[in-house]
Design a protein around this motif. Structure first.
Motif, short mmCIF file in Angstrom:
data_model
loop_
_atom_site.label_atom_id
_atom_site.label_comp_id
_atom_site.label_asym_id
_atom_site.label_seq_id
_atom_site.Cartn_x
_atom_site.Cartn_y
_atom_site.Cartn_z
N UNK A 152 31.27 37.08 36.28
CA UNK A 152 32.17 36.77 35.15
C UNK A 152 31.40 36.99 33.84
N UNK A 153 31.48 38.19 33.32
CA UNK A 153 30.70 38.55 32.14
C UNK A 153 31.58 39.15 31.05
N UNK A 157 36.56 35.11 30.98
CA UNK A 157 35.59 34.12 30.53
C UNK A 157 34.21 34.63 30.91
N UNK A 158 33.22 34.29 30.12
CA UNK A 158 31.84 34.64 30.44
C UNK A 158 31.09 33.36 30.81
N UNK A 218 29.79 43.11 41.01
CA UNK A 218 30.91 43.69 40.26
C UNK A 218 30.95 43.04 38.89
N UNK A 219 30.74 43.83 37.86
CA UNK A 219 30.83 43.35 36.48
C UNK A 219 32.29 43.44 36.04
N UNK A 256 35.82 46.86 35.74
CA UNK A 256 37.27 46.74 35.80
C UNK A 256 37.90 47.20 34.50
N UNK A 257 38.84 48.15 34.58
CA UNK A 257 39.54 48.62 33.39
C UNK A 257 40.59 47.63 32.93
#
Length: 301
Positions: free
Chosen positions: A255-256, A262-263, A289-290, A295-296
């Motif tokens: 979660x970045x 949210x980061x 997975x960033x 993710x687009x």
């Protein structure tokens, strides 16, 4: 429909694609995938969705019995007093929340969950809760099924809470959900025949950490070769899938993306992490997975 359309080209997408291609050489009964729910399939911030459901249930209960608000656990929940909640402790809060649904039948509980999901909105984003699922993960579920995988949700959340919505949100049958269990009581209702009702007791331990692997065996009886999670509470499950041999894949959602979601650093709920889960992933060779880079889109349109 294009394959994984919301996944940008890069190492994560390539690892998933290669794994799925290699998995076709395995017998169908070996194609088993397990995925965490909170923070992996849907948004878990600022609160767990099940927590929001139980707090809404508490508000409704207080409307009928104002004296409930005097109880320390409920007062802290109603006030959103995180300091008081921390002092009371997770176990005490969880048991108090279970009491709110004690006496409900399984059908009544599921109906109330579905009504909540349909009527309420996410407090941070203002979107209906069903729109807080991750679009790329829905596509991954579709890709897994397209490659002959049996897909299971293995969550720290309440089994019945996730079962109430798993088919509509994810296409996962209720009996393919493994979560934290509540005890039921069988009773003969006067003039109404036999019935099951919820109690205020949990059955066994919270489904987090090593318990996830144990419950995969006891409730599913099949070893996964694919696992996805986002916190240290998923560590053992990801390790177990990755050690199944080749092909196998462990996927960690990072979660970045503070702008679109949210980061934060995902952490376990019931125990203290020994290291950041992203560091664990790098050390053990998992696929990270960033959200920001891979993710687009994050949520469905």
């Amino acid at each position: 429909m294009a394959f994984l359309p919301s996944w940008r080209p890069g190492p994560a997408r390539e690892a998933i694609t290669s794994f799925l291609d290699e998995s076709l050489a395995l017998p169908p009964d070996q194609r088993v995938a397990v995925l965490d729910n909170d923070g992996t399939l849907w948004c878990e911030k600022p609160n767990y969705i099940q927590y929001d459901f139980l707090v809404r249930t508490l508000h409704a209960a207080v409307e009928h019995d104002a004296a409930l608000a005097d109880r320390a656990e409920y007062r802290a929940l109603l006030d959103g007093d995180r300091a008081a909640l921390g002092e009371l402790g997770l176990q005490r809060i969880a048991l108090a929340l279970l009491e709110l649904c004690a006496g409900w039948t399984p059908d009544e509980f599921a109906e109330r969950v579905r009504d909540f999901m349909a009527a309420e909105k996410h407090p941070g984003r203002g979107a209906p809760y069903p729109k807080m699922v991750y679009q790329p993960m829905l596509e991954l579920l579709e890709a897994l099924r397209g490659h002959g995988f049996d897909v299971f949700i293995v969550t720290g959340g309440g089994t019945e809470f996730v079962r109430a919505v798993s088919r509509d949100l994810y296409g996962v049958r209720p009996d393919d959900v493994v979560g934290t269990l509540v005890e039921y009581h069988y009773e003969e209702q006067h003039g109404g025949g036999p019935a099951l009702v919820r109690t205020a007791q949990a059955q066994g331990e919270v489904n987090e950490g090593s318990a996830k692997v144990e419950h995969i065996q006891t409730q599913l009886g099949r070893r996964p070769i694919f696992a996805a999670g986002n916190s240290a509470g998923d560590r053992e499950m990801l390790e177990y899938a990755r050690a199944a041999g080749m092909p196998s894949l462990a996927v960690l959602i990072d979660h970045d993306d503070a702008e679109r979601e949210y980061a934060y650093a995902s952490a376990a709920v019931t125990f203290k992490d020994t290291e950041p889960i992203t560091a664990t992933a790098g050390r053990l060779g998992w696929t990270v997975v960033s959200m920001r880079d891979d993710w687009s889109v994050i949520f469905p349109a």
